[in-house]
Design an enzyme around this catalytic site. Structure first.
Site, PDB file in Angstrom:
ATOM      1  N   GLY A  14       0.780  -1.236   0.000  1.00  4.17           N
ATOM      2  CA  GLY A  14       0.000   0.000   0.000  1.00  4.17           C
ATOM      3  C   GLY A  14       0.808   1.281   0.000  1.00  4.17           C
ATOM      4  O   GLY A  14       0.246   2.365  -0.164  1.00  4.17           O
ATOM      5  N   GLY A  19      -0.460   1.771  -4.655  1.00  5.72           N
ATOM      6  CA  GLY A  19      -1.060   1.884  -3.328  1.00  5.72           C
ATOM      7  C   GLY A  19      -1.271   3.331  -2.915  1.00  5.72           C
ATOM      8  O   GLY A  19      -2.331   3.697  -2.385  1.00  5.72           O
ATOM      9  N   TYR A 141       9.954 -13.106 -12.908  1.00  2.00           N
ATOM     10  CA  TYR A 141       8.857 -12.251 -12.443  1.00  2.00           C
ATOM     11  C   TYR A 141       7.563 -12.579 -13.186  1.00  2.00           C
ATOM     12  O   TYR A 141       6.495 -12.715 -12.586  1.00  2.00           O
ATOM     13  CB  TYR A 141       9.241 -10.786 -12.667  1.00  2.00           C
ATOM     14  CG  TYR A 141       8.175  -9.789 -12.279  1.00  2.00           C
ATOM     15  CD1 TYR A 141       7.951  -9.462 -10.945  1.00  2.00           C
ATOM     16  CD2 TYR A 141       7.391  -9.161 -13.248  1.00  2.00           C
ATOM     17  CE1 TYR A 141       6.979  -8.535 -10.581  1.00  2.00           C
ATOM     18  CE2 TYR A 141       6.422  -8.238 -12.897  1.00  2.00           C
ATOM     19  CZ  TYR A 141       6.214  -7.933 -11.562  1.00  2.00           C
ATOM     20  OH  TYR A 141       5.245  -7.017 -11.213  1.00  2.00           O
ATOM     21  N   LYS A 145       3.967 -13.983 -11.621  1.00  2.00           N
ATOM     22  CA  LYS A 145       2.720 -13.226 -11.793  1.00  2.00           C
ATOM     23  C   LYS A 145       1.678 -14.053 -12.549  1.00  2.00           C
ATOM     24  O   LYS A 145       0.487 -14.022 -12.242  1.00  2.00           O
ATOM     25  CB  LYS A 145       2.994 -11.921 -12.552  1.00  2.00           C
ATOM     26  CG  LYS A 145       3.642 -10.841 -11.699  1.00  2.00           C
ATOM     27  CD  LYS A 145       2.673 -10.317 -10.643  1.00  2.00           C
ATOM     28  CE  LYS A 145       3.193  -9.094  -9.935  1.00  2.00           C
ATOM     29  NZ  LYS A 145       2.276  -8.613  -8.886  1.00  2.00           N
ATOM     30  N   HIS A 184      11.429   1.670 -13.478  1.00  2.00           N
ATOM     31  CA  HIS A 184      10.930   1.438 -14.824  1.00  2.00           C
ATOM     32  C   HIS A 184      11.284   2.627 -15.721  1.00  2.00           C
ATOM     33  O   HIS A 184      11.834   3.618 -15.268  1.00  2.00           O
ATOM     34  CB  HIS A 184       9.416   1.180 -14.784  1.00  2.00           C
ATOM     35  CG  HIS A 184       9.082  -0.160 -14.215  1.00  2.00           C
ATOM     36  ND1 HIS A 184       8.673  -0.327 -12.905  1.00  2.00           N
ATOM     37  CD2 HIS A 184       9.107  -1.403 -14.756  1.00  2.00           C
ATOM     38  CE1 HIS A 184       8.462  -1.617 -12.677  1.00  2.00           C
ATOM     39  NE2 HIS A 184       8.721  -2.280 -13.780  1.00  2.00           N
ATOM     40  N   LYS A 192      16.699  10.964 -14.736  1.00  3.06           N
ATOM     41  CA  LYS A 192      17.845  11.281 -15.597  1.00  3.06           C
ATOM     42  C   LYS A 192      17.793  12.712 -16.119  1.00  3.06           C
ATOM     43  O   LYS A 192      18.808  13.422 -16.134  1.00  3.06           O
ATOM     44  CB  LYS A 192      17.879  10.316 -16.797  1.00  3.06           C
ATOM     45  CG  LYS A 192      18.587   9.009 -16.525  1.00  3.06           C
ATOM     46  CD  LYS A 192      18.759   8.238 -17.805  1.00  3.06           C
ATOM     47  CE  LYS A 192      19.614   7.012 -17.550  1.00  3.06           C
ATOM     48  NZ  LYS A 192      19.802   6.202 -18.752  1.00  3.06           N
ATOM     49  N   TRP A 206      18.989   5.115 -22.289  1.00  2.00           N
ATOM     50  CA  TRP A 206      19.418   3.753 -22.583  1.00  2.00           C
ATOM     51  C   TRP A 206      18.533   3.115 -23.652  1.00  2.00           C
ATOM     52  O   TRP A 206      17.305   3.229 -23.610  1.00  2.00           O
ATOM     53  CB  TRP A 206      19.367   2.897 -21.310  1.00  2.00           C
ATOM     54  CG  TRP A 206      20.476   3.215 -20.349  1.00  2.00           C
ATOM     55  CD1 TRP A 206      21.459   4.151 -20.501  1.00  2.00           C
ATOM     56  CD2 TRP A 206      20.702   2.613 -19.069  1.00  2.00           C
ATOM     57  NE1 TRP A 206      22.297   4.156 -19.416  1.00  2.00           N
ATOM     58  CE2 TRP A 206      21.857   3.225 -18.513  1.00  2.00           C
ATOM     59  CE3 TRP A 206      20.058   1.613 -18.345  1.00  2.00           C
ATOM     60  CZ2 TRP A 206      22.366   2.867 -17.270  1.00  2.00           C
ATOM     61  CZ3 TRP A 206      20.562   1.253 -17.095  1.00  2.00           C
ATOM     62  CH2 TRP A 206      21.701   1.869 -16.573  1.00  2.00           C
ATOM     63  N   ARG A 213       5.241   1.409 -25.921  1.00  2.00           N
ATOM     64  CA  ARG A 213       4.551   1.036 -24.681  1.00  2.00           C
ATOM     65  C   ARG A 213       3.245   1.827 -24.532  1.00  2.00           C
ATOM     66  O   ARG A 213       3.126   2.957 -25.008  1.00  2.00           O
ATOM     67  CB  ARG A 213       5.434   1.338 -23.455  1.00  2.00           C
ATOM     68  CG  ARG A 213       6.722   0.527 -23.346  1.00  2.00           C
ATOM     69  CD  ARG A 213       6.460  -0.938 -23.039  1.00  2.00           C
ATOM     70  NE  ARG A 213       7.702  -1.691 -22.903  1.00  2.00           N
ATOM     71  CZ  ARG A 213       8.294  -2.362 -23.883  1.00  2.00           C
ATOM     72  NH1 ARG A 213       7.764  -2.360 -25.103  1.00  2.00           N
ATOM     73  NH2 ARG A 213       9.412  -3.052 -23.658  1.00  2.00           N
ATOM     74  N   ASP A 275      17.120  -3.101 -25.330  1.00  3.28           N
ATOM     75  CA  ASP A 275      15.806  -2.479 -25.497  1.00  3.28           C
ATOM     76  C   ASP A 275      14.700  -3.243 -24.761  1.00  3.28           C
ATOM     77  O   ASP A 275      13.621  -2.720 -24.542  1.00  3.28           O
ATOM     78  CB  ASP A 275      15.425  -2.448 -26.988  1.00  3.28           C
ATOM     79  CG  ASP A 275      15.892  -1.174 -27.675  1.00  3.28           C
ATOM     80  OD1 ASP A 275      16.145  -0.180 -26.974  1.00  3.28           O
ATOM     81  OD2 ASP A 275      15.989  -1.178 -28.916  1.00  3.28           O
TER      82      ASP A 275
END
Length: 319
Positions: A14, A19, A141, A145, A184, A192, A206, A213, A275
């Site tokens: 949370g 959260g 991961y 999930k 992320h 940055k 990078w 996305r 990438d």
């Protein structure tokens, strides 16, 4: 529709990005007959079954939003694939088993679009989760999930539990993890650009900037998760995402961050860096069937608000 009388809602994880957004929406709407409890890692180690059980016995939730997870960006996932698998499996098993034991009326867990197969057709939808292996960069991961969906189905079949899940696309917003290696893509870019502006240095992004996305603002996701807890009737997952036409390249996202900071320095792209997955375009057709009129925050506005929060909250921002 969930009965709202005397709801005790526990939110694991949370204190994180999603959260905090849910906390903010609940504070504003102040729903009657609902007690919301937001947990952080200080309340219990959810990798530990006894600690998890004791916490749930103490709080006696009627409903749970399960956000807690070991998370990280592309490079951290590649480095710690085994840890991401093991620790997340432990957390999910302990939370869902405690919910079953406490006869929790409904659980909504948070998945990720990285669970979808690497080799697939686009747009991806909810029926395609188990159609092939996920991308190698975050295999551990992703599989942990993915198993939540399996667990939801078998808990429902064997015990009648009302456990479901949502699959958001890339989430961003205030209280994100802005760490350059662990965070992320969007929060990493925000940090940055801030550093480059402060120090008068070249901004190095990078990767090539070409991957695409769909980004969802944390406040929008919060509203949709609260809706899912109260209204969404299925055990099978639902993708929570902006439309396919809202997909942007990493370069376009970087340009919006640069614009929000009014950064005037040099920008270079380091193509020696990975990438990750080129695209993961998701369909929100199922969501639109339930909520045809939901209004998403435009990405330019969401990034501007996130940048403003980051600049004003340097003392508490995770960097």
């Amino acid at each position: 529709m969930a009965s709202k009388e005397g709801m005790v809602v526990v939110v694991t994880g949370g204190s994180g990005l999603v959260g905090q957004a849910i906390q903010s929406v609940i504070k504003e709407t102040n729903p009657p007959n609902e007690k919301w409890i937001f947990l952080s890692s200080k309340d219990a180690d959810l990798k530990n079954a006894e600690e998890t059980r004791a916490l749930f016995q103490k709080l006696k939730p009627t409903h749970v939003i399960h956000l807690a997870a070991m998370v990280g960006g592309l490079y951290r996932n590649m480095k710690y694939n085994c840890d991401f698998l093991r620790f997340n499996l432990q957390i999910n098993d302990n939370v869902l088993e405690s919910c079953k034991e406490m006869k929790v009326k409904k659980v909504v867990s948070c998945l990720s679009t990285c669970i979808f197969p690497d080799k697939t057709t686009y747009p991806i939808d909810e029926t395609m989760v188990h159609n092939g292996p996920p991308h190698h960069s975050n295999y551990g991961y992703s599989m942990a999930k993915r198993m939540i969906d399996v667990m939801n189905r078998v808990y429902h079949e064997q015990y009648g539990c009302n456990f479901t899940s949502v699959i958001p696309t890339n989430v961003y917003g205030p209280y994100d993890n802005f760490n350059l290696e662990d965070g992320h893509v969007l929060p990493g870019l925000i940090n940055k650009v801030h550093e480059s502006q402060k120090n008068g240095t070249t901004l190095c992004v990078w990767g090539s900037g070409k991957p695409r996305r769909q980004f969802i603002y944390s406040r929008d996701l919060a509203k949709l998760m609260i809706w899912a807890l109260r209204e969404y009737p299925e055990i099978t997952p639902i993708i929570l995402s902006v439309g396919e036409e809202e997909e942007v390249s990493i370069k376009e996202a970087a340009d919006l961050v640069i614009e929000a900071f009014d950064f005037k320095g040099e920008v270079i792209y380091d193509t020696s860096k990975s990438d990750g997955q080129f695209k993961k375009t998701a369909s929100n057709t199922k969501l639109r069937k339930y909520l045809p009129d939901f209004k998403f925050t435009p990405i330019r506005q969401g990034i501007k608000e996130t940048v403003e929060w980051f600049v004003q909250n340097q003392d508490i921002a995770r960097k």
